[in-house]
Design an enzyme around this catalytic site. Structure first.
Site, PDB file in Angstrom:
ATOM      1  N   GLY A 247      -0.726 -14.194  26.519  1.00  0.00           N
ATOM      2  CA  GLY A 247      -1.661 -13.211  26.003  1.00  0.00           C
ATOM      3  C   GLY A 247      -0.993 -11.875  25.747  1.00  0.00           C
ATOM      4  O   GLY A 247       0.134 -11.782  25.265  1.00  0.00           O
ATOM      5  N   GLY A 248      -1.713 -10.799  26.104  1.00  0.00           N
ATOM      6  CA  GLY A 248      -1.183  -9.459  25.894  1.00  0.00           C
ATOM      7  C   GLY A 248       0.099  -9.190  26.645  1.00  0.00           C
ATOM      8  O   GLY A 248       0.876  -8.299  26.266  1.00  0.00           O
TER       9      GLY A 248
ATOM     10  N   GLY B 269      24.683  -9.222  -4.179  1.00  0.00           N
ATOM     11  CA  GLY B 269      24.024  -8.228  -3.349  1.00  0.00           C
ATOM     12  C   GLY B 269      24.385  -8.346  -1.887  1.00  0.00           C
ATOM     13  O   GLY B 269      24.335  -7.356  -1.143  1.00  0.00           O
ATOM     14  N   ALA B 270      24.763  -9.551  -1.461  1.00  0.00           N
ATOM     15  CA  ALA B 270      25.136  -9.742  -0.062  1.00  0.00           C
ATOM     16  C   ALA B 270      26.402  -8.956   0.287  1.00  0.00           C
ATOM     17  O   ALA B 270      26.581  -8.543   1.432  1.00  0.00           O
ATOM     18  CB  ALA B 270      25.325 -11.228   0.231  1.00  0.00           C
TER      19      ALA B 270
END
Length: 516
Positions: free
Chosen positions: A171-172, A406-407
């Site tokens: 949970g939290g 671009g790499a």
């Protein structure tokens, strides 16, 4: 009542507090293969250095029969001690008391040591073993979690935060570890998930085990939530001690230097043969790292997740450095969504704590495919670009083989602010690989050729010779030098020494807007 009587009472309180939830619950904890909160702290910290805080506190709840269930410490042991002689704050959930569930006082204790850690500039380590929010305390438990989360955010980038998951975390409760810098899990005995298997089956009909849903191998290999999966609690605690040895106490200190044991001028001719002559043939970049850094110093982080990129800590002449490297033996070292997230997060942690970054580049580009495009590879790849460009620590880059498209830019290029950029003679720096370039540039010629395949191979060789090499980039100043591989260690050590006092002026702003 005499002072001796009062001291006797105090000792009884302390003895009671150290018993946690009682012998039966301690035995049950051991039967699960788990240490108690105090045993974990005693193992983790240097002998005799633990100073406990808030040992005598109890909860303030009066509902659901809680008046009759008072335990000193209220389910969490907090304080500070030393790790390798340096101050570290720690809190450890005590599963023997209310299943380690968090209530109002529990949260106040944790927040107090987190506040003190930030005030004095020392790391905070959380040993998590908790059933989650204490139901009997209602919204006060939820408020307590919120207070802890807020401290995690406040401490982020100020002091190192490390979380070890020693049992259930649901949970939290999972969000506090997720905000911290590093998360460790123990195989078979620790689990993390938002909703458990029973709830999932009820809502979706899907049947899944605790281990499949939130076990150590799931989160270190599939989700990437955790960085280390250890075989035992002792191994996890040893790993935290090792990890801390590479990190400074806080964001205004330099990482600790150890007495160097390796020759800074050492050269190893094995590096001349480690990159295969065949451009498509894989090799293990970890072998390259191990040879260049101080012998035996490389600690890989996130080893099981996004294995097409390698990150971790090492030492060069005793100084701590962060390592980021494409891994040619996994998907040819391409950058995909997970690899981009993994590397960008690591770069930002190093930058936050003044750890120089050494990047080894062998990247043919970004992973193609509709699943990557639809999953947001553009946004995720931009995270890595942003992280490197934002970094103000010394950045050194070595291109061992491919650096395409671009790499090339993204992997700590000179254009993003890298300080020292080198290429090996085997480096190929170009817009795209020779085969793809030839197919585009010579489409008409190939179509008219008597033997298109033979002509294509000839053109590929010509393209590689003229364009896919490191010398054009060196001529432009985008690579500072083309070096022989055995020279790499000494060059990096010299450059990082020169860059130790690097200062980067920045525009005044609240913060950048990284493409999350």
């Amino acid at each position: 009542m005499t002072m001796d009587d009062r001291i006797d009472d105090l000792r009884k309180y302390r003895e009671e507090a150290e018993k946690g939830g009682g012998e039966d619950r301690i035995e049950a904890q051991h039967d699960r293969g788990k240490l108690t909160a105090r045993e974990r702290i005693d193992y983790f910290l240097d002998d005799g250095t633990f100073n406990e805080i808030d040992q005598l506190r109890t909860h303030r709840s009066h509902k659901f029969g809680m008046d009759e269930k008072q335990f000193l410490g209220d389910g969490v042991v907090t304080g500070y001690g030393e790790v390798n002689g340096r101050t570290v704050f720690v809190f450890a959930h005590d599963f023997t008391i209310f299943g380690g569930s968090l209530g109002e006082v529990f949260a106040e204790k944790v927040c107090k040591v987190m506040d003190q850690a930030m005030e004095v500039g020392a790391p905070i380590v959380g040993l998590n073993d908790s059933a989650g929010a204490r139901i009997q305390e209602g919204v006060r438990s939820l408020a307590g979690y919120g207070d802890v989360f807020h401290r995690n955010q406040e401490a982020s980038g100020v002091i190192p935060q490390i979380s070890a998951i020693m049992g259930p975390c649901a949970g939290g409760a999972v969000y506090s570890p997720a905000i911290t810098d590093f998360v460790l899990m123990v195989k078979d005995t620790s689990h993390m998930f938002i909703t458990g298997p029973d709830v999932i089956e009820t809502v979706t009909g899907e049947e899944v085990t605790f281990e499949e849903l939130g076990g150590a191998m799931t989160h270190t290999g599939e989700s990437g939530v955790a960085h280390f999966a250890e075989n035992s609690e002792e191994d996890a605690l040893d790993r935290i001690r090792q990890l801390l040895s590479y990190l400074p106490q806080n964001n205004v200190e330099d990482p600790p230097r150890v007495e160097p044991w390796d020759d800074p001028e050492r050269e190893d001719d094995v590096l001349n043969d480690i990159v295969p002559d065949q451009p498509q043939k894989p090799y293990d970049i970890v072998d390259v790292i191990d040879i260049i850094v101080d012998e035996g110093s490389f600690l890989e982080v996130h080893e099981n997740f996004a294995q097409n990129i390698v990150v971790g800590y090492a030492r060069l002449d005793g100084h701590s450095v962060g390592i980021v490297a494409n891994q040619p033996r996994v998907n040819a070292g391409t950058l995909d969504i997970d690899a981009s997230d993994k590397a960008s997060r690591f770069v930002r942690v190093c930058d936050a704590f003044n750890v120089p970054i050494v990047t080894f580049v062998d990247v043919p580009g970004f992973m193609p495919g509709t699943d990557q495009e639809h999953g947001g590879i553009i946004r995720h790849g931009a995270k890595l670009l942003f992280a490197y460009s934002e970094a103000s620590v010394p950045l050194a880059t070595v291109i061992t083989r491919k650096a395409y498209g671009g790499a090339y830019d993204v992997m700590a290029s000179k254009h993003l602010g890298a300080d020292a950029n080198y290429a090996w003679p085997s480096a190929e720096i170009a817009v795209m690989g020779p085969r793809g370039a030839v197919n585009i540039l010579y489409d008409d010629e190939l179509e008219a050729a008597d033997d298109p395949d033979q002509r294509r191979e000839e053109l590929i060789d010509e393209y590689r010779e003229e364009f896919a090499n490191p010398y054009t980039a060196a001529d432009m100043g985008f690579v500072d030098d083309v070096i022989e591989p055995p020279e790499t260690r000494a060059r990096l050590i010299d450059d990082l020494a020169m860059l130790r006092d690097k200062r980067v002026p920045r525009h005044q702003k609240k913060h950048g807007n990284i493409p999350l």
